[in-house]
Design a protein around this motif. Structure first.
Motif, PDB file in Angstrom:
ATOM      1  N   ILE A 179       0.945  -1.284   0.048  1.00 23.41           N
ATOM      2  CA  ILE A 179      -0.196   0.025   0.080  1.00 23.41           C
ATOM      3  C   ILE A 179       0.909   1.236   0.056  1.00 23.41           C
ATOM      4  O   ILE A 179       0.667   2.192  -0.595  1.00 23.41           O
ATOM      5  CB  ILE A 179      -0.953   0.106   1.328  1.00 23.41           C
ATOM      6  N   SER A 180       1.993   1.170   0.889  1.00 24.85           N
ATOM      7  CA  SER A 180       2.816   2.301   0.794  1.00 24.85           C
ATOM      8  C   SER A 180       3.722   2.400  -0.249  1.00 24.85           C
ATOM      9  O   SER A 180       3.670   3.744  -0.804  1.00 24.85           O
ATOM     10  CB  SER A 180       3.756   2.118   2.325  1.00 24.85           C
ATOM     11  N   LEU A 181       3.835   1.632  -0.832  1.00 23.30           N
ATOM     12  CA  LEU A 181       4.590   1.445  -2.295  1.00 23.30           C
ATOM     13  C   LEU A 181       3.823   2.099  -3.383  1.00 23.30           C
ATOM     14  O   LEU A 181       4.245   3.116  -4.167  1.00 23.30           O
ATOM     15  CB  LEU A 181       5.326   0.365  -2.636  1.00 23.30           C
ATOM     16  N   LEU A 182       2.629   1.553  -3.324  1.00 25.69           N
ATOM     17  CA  LEU A 182       1.871   1.961  -4.577  1.00 25.69           C
ATOM     18  C   LEU A 182       1.135   3.591  -4.220  1.00 25.69           C
ATOM     19  O   LEU A 182       1.165   4.221  -5.439  1.00 25.69           O
ATOM     20  CB  LEU A 182       0.617   1.074  -4.303  1.00 25.69           C
ATOM     21  N   ALA A 187       1.587   8.738  -6.285  1.00 28.99           N
ATOM     22  CA  ALA A 187       1.541  10.477  -6.149  1.00 28.99           C
ATOM     23  C   ALA A 187       2.521  10.847  -7.311  1.00 28.99           C
ATOM     24  O   ALA A 187       2.206  11.866  -7.952  1.00 28.99           O
ATOM     25  CB  ALA A 187       2.304  10.735  -4.779  1.00 28.99           C
ATOM     26  N   ALA A 188       3.533  10.102  -7.445  1.00 30.06           N
ATOM     27  CA  ALA A 188       4.646  10.312  -8.648  1.00 30.06           C
ATOM     28  C   ALA A 188       3.774  10.363  -9.967  1.00 30.06           C
ATOM     29  O   ALA A 188       3.852  11.232 -10.840  1.00 30.06           O
ATOM     30  CB  ALA A 188       5.526   9.349  -8.539  1.00 30.06           C
ATOM     31  N   LEU A 189       3.002   9.332 -10.118  1.00 31.83           N
ATOM     32  CA  LEU A 189       2.255   9.218 -11.397  1.00 31.83           C
ATOM     33  C   LEU A 189       1.143  10.118 -11.769  1.00 31.83           C
ATOM     34  O   LEU A 189       1.085  10.523 -12.691  1.00 31.83           O
ATOM     35  CB  LEU A 189       1.325   7.563 -11.188  1.00 31.83           C
ATOM     36  N   VAL A 190       0.503  10.618 -10.678  1.00 34.73           N
ATOM     37  CA  VAL A 190      -0.498  11.887 -10.838  1.00 34.73           C
ATOM     38  C   VAL A 190       0.319  13.028 -11.346  1.00 34.73           C
ATOM     39  O   VAL A 190      -0.201  13.740 -12.282  1.00 34.73           O
ATOM     40  CB  VAL A 190      -0.979  12.100  -9.388  1.00 34.73           C
ATOM     41  N   GLY A 191       1.716  13.279 -10.891  1.00 33.60           N
ATOM     42  CA  GLY A 191       2.462  14.281 -11.297  1.00 33.60           C
ATOM     43  C   GLY A 191       2.869  14.381 -12.707  1.00 33.60           C
ATOM     44  O   GLY A 191       2.647  15.102 -13.428  1.00 33.60           O
ATOM     45  N   VAL A 192       3.100  13.075 -13.081  1.00 32.81           N
ATOM     46  CA  VAL A 192       3.567  12.795 -14.441  1.00 32.81           C
ATOM     47  C   VAL A 192       2.303  12.918 -15.283  1.00 32.81           C
ATOM     48  O   VAL A 192       2.356  13.850 -16.575  1.00 32.81           O
ATOM     49  CB  VAL A 192       4.141  11.395 -14.654  1.00 32.81           C
ATOM     50  N   VAL A 193       1.049  12.462 -15.065  1.00 35.11           N
ATOM     51  CA  VAL A 193      -0.207  12.900 -15.863  1.00 35.11           C
ATOM     52  C   VAL A 193      -0.375  14.139 -15.837  1.00 35.11           C
ATOM     53  O   VAL A 193      -0.775  14.642 -17.105  1.00 35.11           O
ATOM     54  CB  VAL A 193      -1.303  11.860 -15.066  1.00 35.11           C
ATOM     55  N   VAL A 194      -0.408  15.088 -14.704  1.00 34.91           N
ATOM     56  CA  VAL A 194      -0.585  16.535 -14.970  1.00 34.91           C
ATOM     57  C   VAL A 194       0.441  17.121 -15.750  1.00 34.91           C
ATOM     58  O   VAL A 194       0.122  17.900 -16.767  1.00 34.91           O
ATOM     59  CB  VAL A 194      -0.496  17.203 -13.569  1.00 34.91           C
ATOM     60  N   ALA A 195       1.519  16.707 -15.657  1.00 33.72           N
ATOM     61  CA  ALA A 195       2.673  17.223 -16.577  1.00 33.72           C
ATOM     62  C   ALA A 195       2.358  16.994 -18.223  1.00 33.72           C
ATOM     63  O   ALA A 195       2.530  17.652 -19.158  1.00 33.72           O
ATOM     64  CB  ALA A 195       4.275  16.873 -16.452  1.00 33.72           C
ATOM     65  N   ALA A 196       1.969  15.544 -18.148  1.00 33.22           N
ATOM     66  CA  ALA A 196       1.760  14.990 -19.657  1.00 33.22           C
ATOM     67  C   ALA A 196       0.326  15.869 -20.340  1.00 33.22           C
ATOM     68  O   ALA A 196       0.405  16.114 -21.476  1.00 33.22           O
ATOM     69  CB  ALA A 196       1.240  13.628 -19.693  1.00 33.22           C
ATOM     70  N   LEU A 197      -0.576  16.310 -19.297  1.00 31.05           N
ATOM     71  CA  LEU A 197      -1.624  17.125 -19.827  1.00 31.05           C
ATOM     72  C   LEU A 197      -1.404  18.500 -20.160  1.00 31.05           C
ATOM     73  O   LEU A 197      -1.828  19.031 -20.966  1.00 31.05           O
ATOM     74  CB  LEU A 197      -2.771  17.160 -18.780  1.00 31.05           C
ATOM     75  N   LEU A 198      -0.309  19.232 -19.341  1.00 25.64           N
ATOM     76  CA  LEU A 198       0.174  20.662 -19.407  1.00 25.64           C
ATOM     77  C   LEU A 198       1.043  20.817 -20.742  1.00 25.64           C
ATOM     78  O   LEU A 198       0.836  21.780 -21.391  1.00 25.64           O
ATOM     79  CB  LEU A 198       0.968  21.080 -18.350  1.00 25.64           C
ATOM     80  N   VAL A 199       1.685  19.812 -21.179  1.00 25.23           N
ATOM     81  CA  VAL A 199       2.503  20.054 -22.221  1.00 25.23           C
ATOM     82  C   VAL A 199       2.569  18.515 -23.067  1.00 25.23           C
ATOM     83  O   VAL A 199       3.581  17.953 -23.040  1.00 25.23           O
ATOM     84  CB  VAL A 199       4.076  20.314 -22.119  1.00 25.23           C
ATOM     85  N   PRO A 200       1.511  18.417 -23.752  1.00 24.39           N
ATOM     86  CA  PRO A 200       1.392  16.974 -24.396  1.00 24.39           C
ATOM     87  C   PRO A 200       2.515  17.003 -25.875  1.00 24.39           C
ATOM     88  O   PRO A 200       2.548  18.062 -26.360  1.00 24.39           O
ATOM     89  CB  PRO A 200      -0.072  17.091 -24.949  1.00 24.39           C
ATOM     90  N   GLY A 201       3.280  16.084 -25.869  1.00 23.18           N
ATOM     91  CA  GLY A 201       4.341  16.084 -26.855  1.00 23.18           C
ATOM     92  C   GLY A 201       5.264  17.156 -26.910  1.00 23.18           C
ATOM     93  O   GLY A 201       5.763  17.348 -27.810  1.00 23.18           O
ATOM     94  N   GLY A 202       5.519  17.915 -25.705  1.00 23.16           N
ATOM     95  CA  GLY A 202       6.380  18.850 -25.452  1.00 23.16           C
ATOM     96  C   GLY A 202       5.683  20.264 -26.062  1.00 23.16           C
ATOM     97  O   GLY A 202       6.504  21.329 -25.888  1.00 23.16           O
ATOM     98  N   GLU A 203       4.762  20.313 -26.463  1.00 17.26           N
ATOM     99  CA  GLU A 203       4.029  21.590 -26.722  1.00 17.26           C
ATOM    100  C   GLU A 203       3.027  21.972 -25.709  1.00 17.26           C
ATOM    101  O   GLU A 203       2.097  21.391 -25.496  1.00 17.26           O
ATOM    102  CB  GLU A 203       3.241  21.447 -28.058  1.00 17.26           C
ATOM    103  N   PRO A 204       3.223  23.333 -24.962  1.00 17.12           N
ATOM    104  CA  PRO A 204       2.349  23.774 -23.926  1.00 17.12           C
ATOM    105  C   PRO A 204       0.839  23.823 -24.523  1.00 17.12           C
ATOM    106  O   PRO A 204       0.766  24.328 -25.636  1.00 17.12           O
ATOM    107  CB  PRO A 204       2.946  25.095 -23.477  1.00 17.12           C
ATOM    108  N   GLN A 205       0.091  23.417 -23.615  1.00 13.14           N
ATOM    109  CA  GLN A 205      -1.322  23.837 -23.976  1.00 13.14           C
ATOM    110  C   GLN A 205      -1.916  25.303 -23.748  1.00 13.14           C
ATOM    111  O   GLN A 205      -0.982  25.926 -23.222  1.00 13.14           O
ATOM    112  CB  GLN A 205      -2.262  22.924 -22.749  1.00 13.14           C
TER     113      GLN A 205
END
Lengths: 249, 235
Positions: A179-182, A187-205
């Motif tokens: 549970i602790s590991l997941l 938490a890190a995965l949510v950060g990556v998803v937010v970043a992928a939404l903000l700059v999809p393919g390197g182009e900022p939204q």
């Protein structure tokens, strides 16, 4: 006196798929529990009257996290075997152990399966799906079921082997670590998803997108502190407000 | 009836089964049903955009204890099904955005209404449980299997029926609206999509963090690192 065989345990494990088929507010998983345990009772009680009595008693109220129910089923199969051999069986003890295991497994299972693994698998799936790929659904399904189906398939045998001590320190500590590991990775995965939404393919939204996403994050964090209104009601309300804003702009 | 619609209804029944009565393998999650609907209807963009939003909103909705949460199994099928059915034959980007907006709204409404249907189904199961116990005590062990068969058939039938009702109302009621007001709906989608995505992600983040500052730091570090990698490129 007959003893529980491996094939009986496999039949119990297969039946756990229908543990919640008859879920209801009165007995919750009670009927499903009796259905799952029926192969063991058939093996242990040659006398049909006694067997049906035990089966009817197992339809009483029961509820736990459905995946970890396999462990409780194995442990109770072990206890039923002991009681079937006893000169003076103490069935009240079986019922008590069943209830205690149910509560303990629910507390642990809800945290592991519902509050951690399911959102983790969802985030992983969404990350893959953001590129428009079918692999997102596969990632979600495989990630969740690697744990869920393993526990379903092997849980009954583990529970039977260890009996009521199945939720001893060893397994509990391992699941707590998971549970602790997941949660950390989640938490890190949510950060990556937010970043992928903000700059999809390197182009900022667009700025509007970024500001609205931040607004959604803030609203979600505030809403998570309150039980009511439910997130679905809030999401529907937010969608309605967006429609109104688009109409009168 | 056309084949994609028939398969969508079948998927509604299967999702209703997987959500609680059978297996719980997450086949019922909106991203999985949405991807299957994308393959059935051949519209990956609209199906996945709608499914991702519904998935993030569904991820933190958990069926603990005796709670009957919003039914995202049916909501996912209805939402994505509505979006792709409305988008069929509408090739322009903004009309597809309009269909996604209507799809998510339909999915959310279906999820809320589906909760009431689930409660009704569970009340029906109470009668089934009482009947079964009385038959068991009367010496009919087969009653247990019969009760389970009946419950599975009921869940599947309710899943198909409720999906059919919701999809029928949504598609018939919104078809002209999606075509006539597509510009405004597309504008609403551009506002609502990031709002919903952020809202769903925050709910999930809250589940992971559980008031531990170290996990907030992990979230922040991962966000910055991923942002840098995406903008600058991997080292």
């Amino acid at each position: 006196m007959a003893s529980v065989s491996r094939s009986d345990l496999r039949r119990v494990a297969a039946r756990t798929w229908l543990l919640q088929a008859t879920w209801n507010y009165e007995r919750q998983q009670g009927l499903g529990w009796a259905w799952c345990l029926a192969p063991v009772l058939e093996r242990l009680y040659a006398d049909p009257g006694r067997r049906q009595q035990r089966l009817a008693e197992h339809t009483a109220f029961f509820n736990t996290q459905p995946t970890l129910a396999s462990l409780a089923l194995g442990a109770v199969a072990n206890l039923e075997e002991q009681q079937a051999r006893a000169a003076e069986p103490a069935y009240d003890g079986v019922a008590r152990v069943k209830m205690v295991l149910g509560s303990a497994l629910a507390a642990l299972g809800d945290r592991l399966l519902w509050f951690t693994l399911r959102p983790f698998a969802a985030c992983l799936g969404v990350l893959f799906a953001l590129g428009g790929s079918w692999t997102g659904a596969l990632a979600l399904w495989v990630c969740y079921n690697a744990v869920h189906l393993t526990l379903r398939a092997r849980g009954v045998a583990w529970g039977y082997r260890l009996g009521p001590a199945v939720l001893g320190q060893g397994l509990r500590e391992r699941l707590e670590r998971l549970i602790s590991l997941l949660s950390e990775f989640g938490a890190a995965l949510v950060g990556v998803v937010v970043a992928a939404l903000l700059v999809p393919g390197g182009e900022p939204q667009s700025l509007t997108f970024q500001v609205t996403l931040a607004g959604g994050l803030a609203l979600g964090l505030v809403a998570a502190q309150h039980a009511r209104p439910s997130p679905t009601h809030l999401a529907l309300g937010a969608g309605g407000l967006c429609l109104v804003a688009a109409w009168f702009r | 009836m056309n084949l994609p619609l028939l398969l969508t209804l079948l998927l509604g029944g299967l999702a209703a089964l997987d959500a609680t009565p059978v297996a719980q393998t997450m086949l019922a999650q909106p991203l999985v049903t949405g991807t299957l609907l994308a393959a059935i209807w051949g519209d990956w963009r609209v199906a996945l955009e709608t499914a991702i939003v519904l998935q993030l909103l569904a991820a933190s909705t958990v069926p603990i204890g005796a709670r009957t949460p919003a039914d995202y199994a049916t909501g996912g099928v209805v939402g994505v099904g509505t979006a792709v059915a409305l988008a069929a034959g509408r090739p322009f980007s903004f009309t597809q955005d309009a269909c996604a907006m209507l799809g998510v709204m339909s999915g959310l409404i279906a999820a809320l209404l589906g909760s009431a249907v689930l409660r009704w189904q569970r009340r029906l199961n109470e009668g089934l449980a009482r009947w079964c116990e009385s038959r068991l005590r009367a010496g009919e062990p087969r009653a247990l299997g019969e009760a389970h068969r009946a419950a599975v058939v009921l869940a599947f039938a309710l899943g198909v029926g409720f999906s059919a009702a919701c999809l029928g109302v949504a598609i018939a009621g919104l078809d002209r609206f999606a075509g006539g007001e597509s510009l405004r709906l597309a504008r609403a989608w551009r506002l609502a999509q990031p709002l919903w995505l952020g809202f769903g992600l925050a709910q999930i983040l809250h589940l992971f963090v559980q008031r531990r500052l170290s996990r907030v730091a992990v979230f922040g570090a991962a966000l910055i690192a991923a942002w840098l990698v995406l903008v600058v490129g991997s080292p």
